[in-house]
Design an enzyme around this catalytic site. Structure first.
Site, short mmCIF file in Angstrom:
data_model
loop_
_atom_site.label_atom_id
_atom_site.label_comp_id
_atom_site.label_asym_id
_atom_site.label_seq_id
_atom_site.Cartn_x
_atom_site.Cartn_y
_atom_site.Cartn_z
N ARG A 1 0.85 -1.19 0.00
CA ARG A 1 0.00 0.00 0.00
C ARG A 1 0.88 1.23 0.00
O ARG A 1 1.89 1.25 0.68
CB ARG A 1 -0.87 0.03 1.25
CG ARG A 1 -1.75 -1.16 1.37
CD ARG A 1 -2.39 -1.21 2.75
NE ARG A 1 -3.09 -2.48 2.91
CZ ARG A 1 -3.65 -2.87 4.03
NH1 ARG A 1 -3.60 -2.10 5.11
NH2 ARG A 1 -4.27 -4.03 4.09
N ASP B 1 0.55 5.34 0.96
CA ASP B 1 -0.34 6.25 1.66
C ASP B 1 -0.88 7.34 0.75
O ASP B 1 -0.34 7.58 -0.33
CB ASP B 1 0.42 6.92 2.81
CG ASP B 1 0.42 6.04 4.04
OD1 ASP B 1 -0.34 5.07 4.10
OD2 ASP B 1 1.21 6.35 4.97
N ARG C 1 8.94 7.76 5.36
CA ARG C 1 8.72 9.16 5.77
C ARG C 1 9.27 9.41 7.18
O ARG C 1 9.80 10.48 7.47
CB ARG C 1 7.25 9.51 5.67
CG ARG C 1 6.77 9.51 4.20
CD ARG C 1 5.27 9.54 4.10
NE ARG C 1 4.73 10.72 4.78
CZ ARG C 1 3.45 10.88 5.06
NH1 ARG C 1 2.56 9.94 4.74
NH2 ARG C 1 3.04 11.97 5.67
#
Lengths: 253, 253
Positions: A50, A52, A197
């Site tokens: 996935r 974000d 991140r």
């Protein structure tokens, strides 16, 4: 039943992430919708992982299986005609039986784009960092990430049962073509939710002198997300490439 | 009265071109507005040339003159704070007295970005050309553009009195990093209204076999816009660099 592999580029700013969510545009939903129209039968699309909301991809890989007849060239053209310009299907290929885009992936490569200059043309995919951080110090710190570690300190998901061990193969900042533009390249067997991140945000803290480069081992050992730095903005992050065991060639277009 | 030189990047999709127009956003108006706020006095901004609606710039140069005191570093920071993210001021420098961004420019360099792949992340600055044209044939044809010619056949402006003679220094297609991406680079002392887009459109006609590569001398000789091909879309075009006589260093950031 045949399995097909898709190579996909997308502009994450147009989507609330990869995964299907009610009432919000997602890459997965857009692909399933376009495939249903093109194949006249609904299929489930499984991604390598996935991304974000706001995170881009140049080399996301996904698979689907169907009994419908598929002309690879025509399907690619149909999908690109049906999809919004924010998604491009770079390749449609037949995959070995049982191929699984997530389970079979051996390496993921992410790029995080930053700049210390104001930028207008690629502002949608570059974090403007001021003042200029110490790139050398950040690269020194990044060496602590290499190899196998528990990355709980860089993971947003709180479930106790999830496996948080990842093996990082490389992690470094490199200057790009234009003065002031830099890119962080990180490759690992797997990534946790929010991991790149959180790493970039922590490294920039180091580059700004708010943390010491050799504090990273302690952060890792804490396994506590609160010990790491703030998450860098989503729009700088690009899933660049996913590599599979049997890939003779790179999966990137 | 001192003269200042600006180096500017902008995303043309947010503006109706460089030049001030009533009731439409322009780069020039945005800069004059930001300068008026930053300097507390209004100034006129003169660009090296106009770019059409949708055309981008990575290295547009402009000048303004004022008696107001100017701190170069602070002015750049203020302008970037005041301007929308679609414009970035890369540099503010003091220019020699009497410097004129348009009259003193010696060379302009444009890049035109194209691709034969679907692209999602830079779709706002790349023309998707299908089918793939013959790049070698287009480069062969582009050689006819080199040197001093009357470019009336590649100019949208109809006034009889305008000087249409330009000297093209180089003009060629080069492959970019990603498979399927190509860039046309063209440098000349000056460019006419719509010239690069008309040249690119004509070359792509040649690359698709709709014209012969050696038809270009006839098109040039006709001095008639109707003899050239259709204009390529604006969004692929970037004003990359403007060079001045006294530039020791390139003006590009």
């Amino acid at each position: 039943m045949s399995t097909y592999r898709l190579l996909i580029e997308y502009d994450g700013s147009s989507f609330h992430g990869w995964q299907i969510q009610p009432d919000r545009p997602s890459v997965q939903a857009a692909l399933e919708e376009a495939l249903a129209t093109a194949l006249r039968v609904s299929v489930s699309v499984v991604g390598s992982g996935r991304t974000d909301a706001g995170v881009h991809a140049r080399g996301q890989v996904a698979h689907f299986a169907t009994e419908a007849p598929v002309n690879l060239f025509r399907l690619r053209r149909s999908l690109n005609g049906l999809l919004s310009p924010s998604i491009a299907v770079l390749d449609v290929a037949q995959a070995p039986d049982g191929f699984h885009a997530r389970y079979d992936a051996r390496q993921r490569l992410y790029h995080y784009h930053a700049t210390v200059q104001p930028r207008a043309l690629d502002q949608h995919m570059r974090w403007a960092i001021r003042p200029e951080p110490d790139w050398e110090l950040m690269n020194e710190a990044a060496q602590h990430l290499l190899g196998e570690h528990h990355f709980g300190a860089f993971c947003l998901t709180k479930s106790e049962t999830t496996n948080r061990v990842c093996t990082v193969e490389y992690a470094h900042w490199v200057p790009e073509l234009r003065d002031g533009d830099w890119r962080f390249e990180i490759a690992a067997d797997r990534f946790l939710h929010g991991m790149v991140r959180a790493i970039v945000g922590t490294l920039v803290d180091i580059g700004h002198g708010r943390r010491q480069p050799d504090s990273l081992p302690e952060v890792l050992a804490s396994r506590d997300r609160r010990e790491a730095g703030p998450a860098a903005p989503a729009h700088g992050l690009v899933l660049e490439r996913v590599t599979y065991e049997d890939d003779e060639l790179e999966t990137r277009a």
